[in-house]
Motif scaffolding. Structure first.
Motif, PDB file in Angstrom:
ATOM      1  N   ARG A 328       9.235 -35.691   1.108  1.00 26.97           N
ATOM      2  CA  ARG A 328       9.690 -35.946  -0.268  1.00 26.97           C
ATOM      3  C   ARG A 328       9.826 -34.616  -0.995  1.00 26.97           C
ATOM      4  O   ARG A 328       8.876 -33.814  -1.045  1.00 26.97           O
ATOM      5  CB  ARG A 328       8.671 -36.830  -1.002  1.00 26.97           C
ATOM      6  N   HIS A 343       6.221 -35.755   6.399  1.00 21.01           N
ATOM      7  CA  HIS A 343       5.452 -36.406   5.328  1.00 21.01           C
ATOM      8  C   HIS A 343       4.867 -35.438   4.308  1.00 21.01           C
ATOM      9  O   HIS A 343       3.992 -35.840   3.529  1.00 21.01           O
ATOM     10  CB  HIS A 343       4.337 -37.275   5.932  1.00 21.01           C
ATOM     11  N   CYS A 345       5.037 -33.204   0.814  1.00 20.88           N
ATOM     12  CA  CYS A 345       5.600 -33.518  -0.497  1.00 20.88           C
ATOM     13  C   CYS A 345       5.726 -32.216  -1.287  1.00 20.88           C
ATOM     14  O   CYS A 345       4.734 -31.510  -1.486  1.00 20.88           O
ATOM     15  CB  CYS A 345       4.700 -34.511  -1.237  1.00 20.88           C
ATOM     16  N   ARG A 362       0.759 -31.230   0.343  1.00 19.48           N
ATOM     17  CA  ARG A 362       1.389 -31.393  -0.964  1.00 19.48           C
ATOM     18  C   ARG A 362       1.472 -30.019  -1.643  1.00 19.48           C
ATOM     19  O   ARG A 362       0.447 -29.363  -1.845  1.00 19.48           O
ATOM     20  CB  ARG A 362       0.583 -32.369  -1.825  1.00 19.48           C
ATOM     21  N   GLU A 364       2.857 -28.410  -5.163  1.00 16.65           N
ATOM     22  CA  GLU A 364       3.299 -28.952  -6.447  1.00 16.65           C
ATOM     23  C   GLU A 364       3.093 -27.945  -7.573  1.00 16.65           C
ATOM     24  O   GLU A 364       2.103 -27.221  -7.620  1.00 16.65           O
ATOM     25  CB  GLU A 364       2.518 -30.231  -6.770  1.00 16.65           C
TER      26      GLU A 364
END
Length: 431
Positions: A328, A343, A345, A362, A364
């Motif tokens: 994502r 998988h 992010c 992740r 971010e």
């Protein structure tokens, strides 16, 4: 005949753009799939009668710059040359230093564009404005509205609302002057060189007077800045204001500066939006066997993206990038050769050249943009550091050749190149 000049500065500039500018000159950093100054050149190529583009700066010519200029010449069928300053000469010093090159061919007018701005450049409208509204003017500044608080970080313009003549100009004032700000895009006639010559001679005279009083060798000082340093904003615009020689062309189109990596992510968003009108073929589309696309997304043809990935809005996937299963990505620039493993992010970030993000990781950033639909010039683009030296919450930047392991979180952090991370990080600069 018209010409254009793009001022790219040099390696001493762009410190706020690190670590990205450690690998590549900032003007060549890709935004929406293309180098920053590619968008300038593309805008110039659409101006009728514009025959030559001169790129002026004090970067040493290198393979990347030479290749970019050669490719751009072939694509746009326009003459492009790089003129190297011997030192930083200011925003107008290089223009005066290379005046013979600029005036070759007797151009009627010429644009001057700072490389660290981005936008939907209304160059043809500026030419029309000059011919119809102020044919005797020496210069036109592209202006836009900012908020009252933001305006003090830019050059502020006080105009005659009826004629758009500039009555007063102040560069980064200490108190509020005006919400109309300088966009760093100009249109000049050759008459501007008369003003530049006066400023150059004044600088020369001031230097000699200083040396006669303070130097061991009268008439010359090795310590003072170059006598050829001329600043458009302070040395030219301030004295030209209220002389009927300087006008402003206001625009409400998208515009902003690219001073930090965070600003590059916002610029990426808006250039992708412009593609809807100018280059819809550059935007990825949903289809069978293709990744799910939300909003505006650019995917380089050489990239490999798994069909279960979800991309967008406002994502750029660069050359030879690999995007794995179930990945994502949102509000992010992924640079050439990077690998996003299954998988993971990636949100509000920049992933550097040839870096790898592990499985279920992740990465971010925290966007400082409560309303992504408001005009771009009103956005608050945060600095990397706060006034007390701490890292501001902003986008996460992964430098080149960084290995991010599986199942970790990297939040609001800056990772310098060539690092192998071994855990989670939050609000850190990883050296």
């Amino acid at each position: 005949m018209l010409k254009a000049i793009i001022l790219v500065g040099g390696p001493m500039k762009g410190t706020r753009f690190r670590p990205l500018s450690l690998e590549l000159p900032k003007p060549l950093f890709p935004v929406a799939g293309f180098p920053i100054i590619y968008h300038h050149i593309e805008a110039c190529s659409q101006v009728p009668g514009l025959r030559e583009i001169l790129v002026i700066g004090f970067y040493q010519p290198n393979e990347a710059l030479n290749r970019f200029i050669s490719q751009s010449q072939q694509e746009f069928q326009i003459q492009i040359r790089y003129l190297q300053e011997y030192t930083a000469l200011g925003t107008a010093g290089g223009i005066y230093h290379f005046r013979d090159q600029i005036l070759t061919g007797s151009p009627e007018m010429f644009f001057v564009m700072n490389a660290d701005v981005c936008g939907d450049f209304p160059l043809c409208d500026m030419v029309q404005f000059h011919k119809e509204k102020c044919p005797d003017a020496s210069g036109i500044i592209l202006g836009t509205e900012a908020t009252r608080g933001q305006s003090q970080n830019f050059g502020c313009i006080v105009e005659n609302k009826d004629t758009h003549e500039i009555l007063h100009y102040v560069e980064k004032p200490e108190t509020f002057v005006s919400t109309l700000i300088n966009c760093g895009i100009y249109l000049f006639t050759p008459e501007i060189f008369s003003t530049l010559e006066v400023t150059f001679k004044k600088n020369l005279e001031d230097n000699y007077n200083y040396c006669d009083q303070n130097c061991h060798i009268p008439g010359f000082d090795f310590q003072t800045p170059s006598k050829e340093v001329i600043r458009l904003e302070q040395d030219i615009f301030i004295p030209l204001a209220s002389t009927k020689q300087l006008f402003v062309f206001p625009t409400s189109r998208f515009w902003s500066q690219i001073k930090s990596a965070g600003a590059a992510v916002y610029a990426n968003r808006h250039y992708l939006t412009i593609y809807q009108r100018t280059h819809p073929e550059r935007l990825a589309k949903n289809g069978e066997g293709q990744p799910r696309i939300i909003g505006d997304v650019f995917i380089h043809p050489t990239a490999s993206v798994h069909p279960t990935a979800v991309l967008g809005p406002n994502v750029t996937i660069g050359r030879n990038v690999t995007v794995g299963e179930g990945v994502r990505v949102r509000e992010t620039i992924v640079l050439e050769g990077a690998t996003l493993q299954a998988h993971c992010c990636i949100l509000h970030s920049i992933v550097g050249w040839h870096s790898s993000v592990g499985v279920w990781t992740r990465v971010e950033g925290t966007p400082n943009d409560p309303n992504p639909n408001k005009p771009f010039a009103k956005l608050e683009i945060p600095c990397m550091f706060s006034s007390d030296g701490r890292l501001n919450p902003s986008i996460t930047v992964i430098g080149s050749n960084v290995q991010v392991p599986s199942e970790v979180i990297i939040l609001n952090s800056i990772v310098l190149p060539h690092k192998d991370l071994n855990g989670c990080y939050k609000n850190q600069i990883i050296l």
